[in-house]
Design an enzyme around this catalytic site. Structure first.
Site, short mmCIF file in Angstrom:
data_model
loop_
_atom_site.label_atom_id
_atom_site.label_comp_id
_atom_site.label_asym_id
_atom_site.label_seq_id
_atom_site.Cartn_x
_atom_site.Cartn_y
_atom_site.Cartn_z
N GLY B 11 113.59 70.80 56.42
CA GLY B 11 113.17 71.99 55.70
C GLY B 11 114.31 73.00 55.79
O GLY B 11 115.30 72.75 56.44
N CYS B 12 114.24 74.14 55.09
CA CYS B 12 115.40 75.02 55.08
C CYS B 12 115.14 76.38 54.48
O CYS B 12 114.10 76.66 53.94
CB CYS B 12 116.55 74.44 54.26
SG CYS B 12 116.56 72.71 54.04
N GLY B 13 116.22 77.21 54.55
CA GLY B 13 116.26 78.46 53.81
C GLY B 13 117.55 78.50 53.03
O GLY B 13 118.55 77.91 53.44
N ARG B 40 114.23 80.07 59.47
CA ARG B 40 114.02 78.94 58.55
C ARG B 40 114.86 77.73 58.94
O ARG B 40 114.75 76.67 58.34
CB ARG B 40 114.32 79.35 57.11
CG ARG B 40 113.41 80.44 56.59
CD ARG B 40 113.59 80.66 55.10
NE ARG B 40 112.98 79.56 54.35
CZ ARG B 40 111.71 79.55 53.94
NH1 ARG B 40 110.93 80.58 54.21
NH2 ARG B 40 111.22 78.54 53.28
N ASN B 191 120.49 77.20 55.43
CA ASN B 191 120.06 77.18 56.83
C ASN B 191 119.13 76.01 57.00
O ASN B 191 118.11 75.92 56.31
CB ASN B 191 119.35 78.50 57.15
CG ASN B 191 119.02 78.62 58.62
OD1 ASN B 191 119.50 77.84 59.43
ND2 ASN B 191 118.22 79.62 58.94
#
Ligand code: SF4
Ligand code: SF4
Lengths: 499, 371
Positions: B11-13, B40, B191
């Site tokens: 998952g990420c930002g 995140r 991120n």
């Protein structure tokens, strides 16, 4: 009477319940019942089609497996002993109907489907759009397009495709093998559900031309009922090379089934046997097939051409050749596929399972970079929406159902289709039997089945976190094998569960 | 058939800025934005793509190469990997400048690969007798190094642009690469929150190919078929990440097949049939064709992506918006990020802020603005 043949079933009448209405006498098309003060069944003739059980108003009839036992022998189960007895009696080829009933492993039952948890969300098909629309036919490698005023515009039109609202079609079954009312049911249901049915090799009855947009017409080795209007009547033309239930074997519709309607539709005289040769006598090689494909395309304004083959050992190489010969659809019929009549030994021992054939063909077409040039239809053993989902994940564009469609129309899988006595009016041409199947009712049942499967396929897609069937198609990563050996997994391109 | 691969899940930002007038922005700005979305990620990967940072070498392809352990390959002396790579580069390309990528070692990024950059051109005559373009030639050189030379990995290969990435939180990676010293007209940042410990610098994002860079937040549920589709066209998927698939998909559709970028966006986040059925004839026909032909290219499942390509920036969501994605404008600058706060952190009073509709890309072109 053949004394060496033990009855398979035992019919019991509860004489206390029976009110002597004689409906069972009228229902039974195999002549089990007679009446002398009371109903007397002859168990020897019973095929367990259960028509009488359904029709009896008093629930007075029960059909049992024969309680008679023979001494057990693992190498000689009773079914095999019976075959020997029958042949000793008649000297003939054993005949049967429906698909392979030997207990081969069913690979579909060893495949399980993935679902989303945490890292990607599942989707609720009742609240979000969930798309099943499918197109069968040739697709170009790439599109030529431009943007005009912010909108996409095609520079070149696509080849014709068959549009389906559900990736399930009705398998081709000929008028002759099944009744006109069965054909009507299929045609009406295909129209209502936005899918197609196949005419099979027996031509198209004049009453069914109106259903052309939902019809694939077939051209088989006997060329029954093939003429230019017929070829142009449907959305596609199918060249039938083989059938999963009897690869390499032709067809035989006995003269007694060739009445006026079938005679007119098939364009053969009343009462003559309709014999389909084992091969097409103008196709002895792949280049011959190419000529027929293009002759049909020229005759139909380039409608998609489907080539139906039975799944045999070299199916991947054969399918590649078929695509290179110009076919737009490859119809793969696995060895569990049904039939109106086939030699039992051929049905039970020739051909390979659809799961393996499908995986091998999809892989090979991808390796050759020609997967988009033809769609794959998988048939021969699709029993449920789960089978359909697994077949699509293995690489099928759509599945075809024959046996399941017959079951929807009332068939009880008695496997006596070849006798012409189908008690449900499906696999018969006897007017007193065919009228038992009301096309409106048959169509309604078929529609119900497709609607139910459609909902279930959407549930699978939602659980998988995708909202369109093309995201499942060929996505073998979403399947895992349970209890399959390494080689089988390798052919399927599927990991074992836990990996 | 090799089907034993294990997909990489994360998952990420993400955050992106573009000034479509070409005004250059310091790397400190994008660092500030992505740093706000610290939570995140989990420190397993941070990275940036920057465009317009090498104006003095703008006609050169800038190859950023890391020499380090690579998953699935034997580890050797990184100097040897470097020597082999440089010998190959000298043979295959004209190398006009070779240097270390400047870094500042801090305790936040305790260890790092050997990092070098090479400004190269295709030698005259290299393309003779082939039907390759310069871009194709560079792609094949990059593929050669990544595939054939152990412990050498090209992580950026475009012109007047570069990727900077590694294992760590993005703000620490920004400090490590001293991004405050770079100025670019377009920036993207990532991120990362992988579910597995990654530890490999090459596995951080963005993922790049020539001028293209992708940062991506999502988990593509159709990965299996997207991968097989790309393989049919000869792509080798080595990293097994969604980002790799997204990048190659755009490469196939736009660079190799020549689809307009907006048409490619329609392939990967296709309009629904219910909407297509209501379109006027020629648009309906085109969208139907896109779905028929590019069904296997549909990226199904949650994603938000930022796709930088040198001449602009595209941000988009999956077809039912299963990941957060916000856009904003101020003057000639467009901001896109996973969270509005990440935009307001660097642009407190945007003129316009909106949540782009599912499947509808925000397309910004240099010199034109949002189109
Ligand atoms: S149908 Fe049932 S009730 Fe009627 S005669 Fe037969 S067994 Fe008796
Ligand atoms: S179609 Fe009729 S004859 Fe054939 S198995 Fe079904 S019920 Fe029996």
């Amino acid at each position: 009477m053949n004394r060496t043949m033990p009855p398979e079933f035992r019919v019991k009448i509860d004489q206390e319940k029976c009110r002597k209405c004689k409906r069972c006498l009228m229902s039974c098309s195999f002549g089990v019942y007679s009446f002398a003060d009371r109903v007397i069944p002859d168990s020897n003739k019973c095929v367990a089609c259960n028509r009488c059980v359904v029709m009896c108003p008093e629930d007075a009839i029960t059909i049992h497996e024969s309680p008679n036992v023979y001494k057990d022998h693992p190498n000689w189960p009773l079914s095999i002993r019976k075959n020997v007895w029958k042949q000793a009696e008649t000297g003939g080829v054993l005949l049967t109907g429906m698909g392979n009933d030997r207990p081969y492993p069913i690979i579909f039952d060893h495949l399980v489907v993935d679902a989303c948890q945490v890292t990607n969300p599942s989707i609720d098909p009742l609240r979000e759009p969930m798309e099943l629309r499918t197109f069968l036919g040739r697709k170009p490698d790439k599109l030529e397009m431009e943007m005009v005023g912010g909108k996409p515009r095609l520079k070149e039109k696509l080849p014709q495709n068959i549009k389906l609202e559900i990736p399930v079609i009705f398998a081709p079954m000929s008028f002759g093998a099944i009744s006109l009312n069965a054909h009507k049911s299929l045609a009406m249901a295909a129209k209502e559900s936005g899918t197609v049915y196949g005419t099979g090799e027996g031509g198209l009855h004049e009453e069914l031309y109106d259903y052309g947009p939902w019809t694939i017409v077939q051209c088989a080795s006997g060329r029954f009922g093939v003429h230019s209007e017929y070829l142009n009547a449907g959305v596609a033309v199918e060249i039938k090379i083989g059938q999963g239930a009897k690869p390499g074997i032709g067809g035989h519709l006995p003269g007694e089934k060739i009445g006026a309607e079938i005679s007119r539709t098939r364009m053969i005289p009343v009462g003559t046997d309709a014999l389909s040769p084992a091969p097409h006598h103008d196709i002895y090689s792949i280049e011959d097939l190419r000529q027929l494909i293009y002759a049909i395309k020229e005759a139909t304004g380039y409608k998609p051409v489907s080539v139906k083959i039975a799944c045999v050992h070299n199916v991947a190489a054969i399918a590649t050749g078929i695509v290179r010969a110009g076919a737009d659809i490859v119809y793969l019929d696995g060895f569990k596929g049904g039939t109106g009549a086939a030699p039992t030994q051929i049905r039970d021992h020739v051909g390979i399972p659809i799961e393996l054939a499908l995986a091998a063909v999809d892989d090979r077409l991808r390796q050759e970079g020609i997967r988009n040039q033809a769609s794959i239809v998988a048939a021969g053993g699709i029993r449920s929406s789960a089978d359909a989902v697994k077949a699509i994940a293995l690489g099928a564009d759509a599945c075809a159902i024959g046996t399941a469609a017959l079951l929807a129309m009332g068939c009880s899988l008695c496997q006596k289709c070849y006798t012409g006595n189908c008690a449900w009016g499906i696999c018969t041409q006897k007017p007193e039997l065919t009228r038992r199947l009301d096309p409106e009712w048959g169509a309604m049942r078929l529609n119900n089945l497709l609607r139910a499967w459609g909902h279930e396929i959407k549930e699978f897609l939602g659980a998988l976190g995708v909202n369109s069937v093309e995201s499942l198609r060929g996505s073998r990563e979403r399947l895992r094998g349970v209890g399959l050996d390494a080689q089988t997994l390798d052919i399927l391109g599927v990991k074992p569960a836990g990996r | 058939m090799d089907h034993w691969w294990q997909k990489d899940i994360s998952g990420c930002g993400l955050s992106g800025i573009i000034n479509w007038d070409g005004k250059r922005i310091s790397g400190a700005v994008i660092k500030k934005s992505v740093a706000l979305m610290h939570d995140r990620g989990n420190g397993q990967g941070g990275g940036f793509a920057a465009y317009g940072i090498y104006p003095e070498h703008k006609d050169h392809y800038a190859l950023h190469i890391m020499f380090t352990e690579e998953p699935g390959k034997p580890t050797r002396d990184f100097d040897d990997a470097m020597k082999e790579t440089e010998a190959y580069l000298d043979r295959a390309l004209a190398v006009d400048l070779a240097e270390d990528i400047p870094v500042r070692v801090t305790e936040k990024v305790p260890s790092h690969p050997l990092l070098r950059r090479y400004f190269v051109k295709v030698k005259q005559g290299s393309l003779k007798g082939t039907n390759m373009t310069e871009d194709d030639y560079i792609v094949s050189a990059v593929m050669h190094i990544n595939d054939k030379i152990d412990n050498a990995f090209v992580f950026s290969s475009g012109r007047n642009m570069g990727a900077f990435k590694g294992v760590g939180f993005p703000e620490d990676i920004a400090d490590f690469f001293m991004l405050e010293n770079y100025e670019g007209h377009t920036w993207t940042a990532h991120n990362r929150f992988p579910t597995n410990t990654q530890g490999w610098w090459g596995g951080a994002h963005p993922f790049t190919l020539l001028d293209w860079s992708i940062v991506h937040n999502g988990e593509i549920s159709s990965y299996g078929i997207n991968k097989r589709y790309l393989e049919m066209f000869g792509y080798k998927l080595a990293l097994l990440t969604d980002t790799e698939v997204v990048t190659y998909m755009f490469d196939l559709l736009v660079r190799r097949q020549g689809l307009p970028i907006s048409a490619a966006c329609m392939a990967v986040a296709a309009p629904f049939w219910k909407d297509i059925d209501r379109m006027e004839e020629s648009e309906r026909e085109a969208c139907e064709a896109i779905r028929m032909v590019y069904g296997p290219a549909l990226l199904n499942g949650p994603f938000a992506i930022l796709f930088g390509h040198g001449k602009g920036l595209i941000g988009m969501n999956d077809r039912i918006k299963l990941r957060p994605f916000i856009a904003a404008t101020k003057g000639k600058t467009v901001y896109m990020a996973s969270e509005e706060s990440a935009i307001r952190e660097i642009c407190p009073e945007p003129k316009e802020v909106w949540a782009p509709r599912a499947g509808h890309p925000v397309v910004v072109e240099m010199g034109k603005g949002i189109v």
